[in-house]
Design an enzyme around this catalytic site. Structure first.
Site, PDB file in Angstrom:
ATOM      1  N   ARG A 164       2.730   3.176  41.945  1.00 15.49           N
ATOM      2  CA  ARG A 164       2.238   2.742  40.637  1.00 15.49           C
ATOM      3  C   ARG A 164       2.976   1.477  40.212  1.00 15.49           C
ATOM      4  O   ARG A 164       4.154   1.515  39.889  1.00 15.49           O
ATOM      5  CB  ARG A 164       2.423   3.831  39.579  1.00 15.49           C
ATOM      6  CG  ARG A 164       2.023   3.353  38.183  1.00 15.49           C
ATOM      7  CD  ARG A 164       1.725   4.473  37.204  1.00 15.49           C
ATOM      8  NE  ARG A 164       2.887   5.218  36.763  1.00 15.49           N
ATOM      9  CZ  ARG A 164       2.872   6.081  35.741  1.00 15.49           C
ATOM     10  NH1 ARG A 164       1.747   6.294  35.063  1.00 15.49           N
ATOM     11  NH2 ARG A 164       3.953   6.743  35.417  1.00 15.49           N
ATOM     12  N   ASP A 446       9.705  10.524  30.482  1.00 12.84           N
ATOM     13  CA  ASP A 446       9.610   9.123  30.871  1.00 12.84           C
ATOM     14  C   ASP A 446       9.188   8.319  29.654  1.00 12.84           C
ATOM     15  O   ASP A 446       9.207   8.817  28.530  1.00 12.84           O
ATOM     16  CB  ASP A 446       8.673   8.936  32.069  1.00 12.84           C
ATOM     17  CG  ASP A 446       7.215   9.277  31.756  1.00 12.84           C
ATOM     18  OD1 ASP A 446       6.874   9.504  30.574  1.00 12.84           O
ATOM     19  OD2 ASP A 446       6.410   9.307  32.708  1.00 12.84           O
TER      20      ASP A 446
END
Length: 532
Positions: A164, A446
């Site tokens: 990603r 996160d």
């Protein structure tokens, strides 16, 4: 400092241990070409985002696009999935830290998403060493020996690697092309693709990506153009790259079919990025008093607007032959508390049972110990089949179902306020020290969960939200809780903690003008303190 390789490419950060391997003149030239060709379009699309948000603030109603109804009504399918990306029943995610990558690749999950975005703090060293670690992982030589003598090696069978890159809204300030910072998306994608595409193909795989934070099919079209140009440049057949798009903005939820259509030669599926999706809902409707969401703990996938989002994603993917990947199980097992683990595992199992029966083809976990739990659930549904993309339902989700944010029994509580401040402070402090995936209260947090926390605080203060049994939310109330929590956090922290900077950044995010992403002002602090 790493020297510039030409008059128009300048690196402004110190060398890392593996800069020479990653930042070769040829790789930098590849990134430069991508940036020159596509950055103008990227900037136009970012300006379009701002214009769209302003129209929504003025009352524009979200709906499926009238101009693309032909795409939604036409018969078409994405390209079939490649062999090693066809069974995705359990995917594990994490940063590109060497030890965590080895553990994730060895975890028994079918896919590992190596995250250069929300689970990584974008220090220059993290980004360069992450690329170095990815190169070693592709070549099956990733290993680590710790100071304590522990050795970590890749197993013979490992998860399929998917990367990603950072989103279109971010830049990499330490690489400048034509005296401007390069697109972080093109930097991350370009370096990984240039160094690894051929190697992956020779090993029977291919370059696979997760695409974050898209807000429209035009942004997907830009990625598709980047893919074609990159493949042509290295003489690799078009369609070799495969990309899964994270539907983690409410605007993208109204363009799922169009996004798949734009990427149809390269599309692998869509993912329900639930935490960023909630952040996007809060951010998009933050000025509306009738759209105040309750505590994050109450915003499960069972609430109506999240159920509508998930069901629409599955329907869209299977209609077009793409994989539908479920959301994150973020629990981190505590090996000293068997009872707490049992309760948490039961919740994870319940969540994965809902996803598998809804038709999802796979799901996400944040810790290797959750892989067997999720796999057992999906094995029971999938059995010997790699996925359930052939199961197409007649679900019809109306636009209003995606924007009806009523939550039965939902409330803002003092516990919710405290949790948001606590999580945001702890995450931001760790992020400023270069850590992007942070264990907080037995959950792997996160950037997405920190975004929810700070945006809810901003919204609750602006609308003086009622706090159950405790008055209304105010700036002074926020400061009182912040100071109380900071006192405890400082007392329990080690040398080198950055609580003052974390608190100042959180104050900016909560008390100042709304910031579209916390990582943008945060990156300026990294740039000042770590990157240079």
């Amino acid at each position: 400092m790493v020297p510039s390789f030409s008059r128009d490419v300048l690196i402004t950060a110190p060398s890392t241990a593996h800069s020479a391997r990653v930042l070769t003149p040829e790789a930098l030239d590849f990134v430069r070409r991508l940036h020159r060709q596509f950055n103008p379009t990227r900037e136009r699309l970012l300006a379009r985002r701002d214009e769209r948000r302003e129209r929504i603030r003025r009352g524009e109603r979200l709906d499926f696009l009238a101009e693309t109804i032909g795409i939604r009504q036409a018969v078409w399918r994405v390209n079939p999935a490649p062999r090693d990306l066809n069974d995705r029943r359990v995917e594990i995610t994490g940063p590109t830290d060497r030890k965590m990558m080895i553990n994730a690749l060895n975890s028994g999950a079918r896919v590992f998403m190596a995250d250069l975005e929300d689970a990584s703090s974008p220090t220059w060293e993290n980004m360069i060493e992450g690329q170095h670690n990815l190169m070693d992982a592709v070549r099956r030589v990733l290993s680590l020996e710790t100071d304590e003598g522990k050795r970590y090696r890749l197993n013979a069978e490992i998860a399929t690697l998917v990367v990603r890159p950072r989103g279109w809204h971010l830049t990499e300030s330490h690489l400048r092309v034509d005296d401007a910072p390069v697109s972080a998306s093109l930097f991350d994608f370009g370096l990984y693709f240039f160094h690894n595409a051929r190697e992956l193909i020779e090993r029977g795989s291919a370059p696979y990506f997760y695409l974050p934070k898209l807000e429209s099919h035009l942004e997907a079209r830009l990625w598709n153009d980047v893919f074609n140009t990159a493949q042509d440049a290295l003489d690799i057949p078009r369609g070799t790259i495969r990309a899964t798009v994270l539907i983690e903005t409410i605007l993208a939820a109204f363009e799922m079919e169009e996004i798949l259509f734009e990427l149809r030669e390269h599309a692998a599926g869509l993912n329900a990025g639930r935490w960023d999706y909630l952040f996007s809902v809060i951010k998009t409707f933050r000025t509306r008093a009738d759209c105040i969401l309750p505590d994050r703990a109450q915003l499960t996938m069972a609430v109506p607007f999240m159920r509508a989002y998930a069901r629409l994603l599955v329907e869209t993917c299977h209609k077009r032959g793409a994989h539908a990947i479920g959301g994150m199980a973020a629990f981190i097992p505590n090996r000293k508390d068997a009872e707490a683990n049992a309760r948490a595992f039961a919740k994870v199992r319940e969540d994965k049972e809902r996803e598998s029966t809804d038709g999802f083809d796979g799901t996400w976990v944040a810790h290797p110990d959750l892989v067997p739990v999720a796999r057992e659930v999906f094995d029971r549904v999938l059995r010997d089949t790699p996925n359930q993309t052939d199961k197409v339902s007649d679900v019809h989700i109306a636009a209003g179902e995606l924007t009806d944010f009523a939550v039965a029994g939902g409330a803002v509580t003092l516990t919710g306020v405290e949790t948001n401040i606590d999580v945001a402070l702890q995450y931001i402090e760790a992020w400023l020290r270069g850590q992007g995936a942070v264990a907080i209260h037995n959950l792997m947090e996160d950037a997405a969960t920190a975004e929810i926390s700070r945006s809810q605080l901003w919204q609750w203060i602006r609308h003086e939200a009622t706090i159950a049994d405790d008055g209304t939310m105010s700036a002074n109330g926020y400061k009182d809780v912040r100071d109380r929590l900071l006192k405890t956090l400082r007392a329990d922290s080690s040398e080198g903690a950055r609580w003052d900077e974390a608190a100042a950044l959180l104050d900016l995010l909560v008390l100042g003008d709304f910031q579209e992403f916390l990582t943008i002002p945060g990156y300026r602090l990294l740039d000042e303190r770590i990157g240079r």
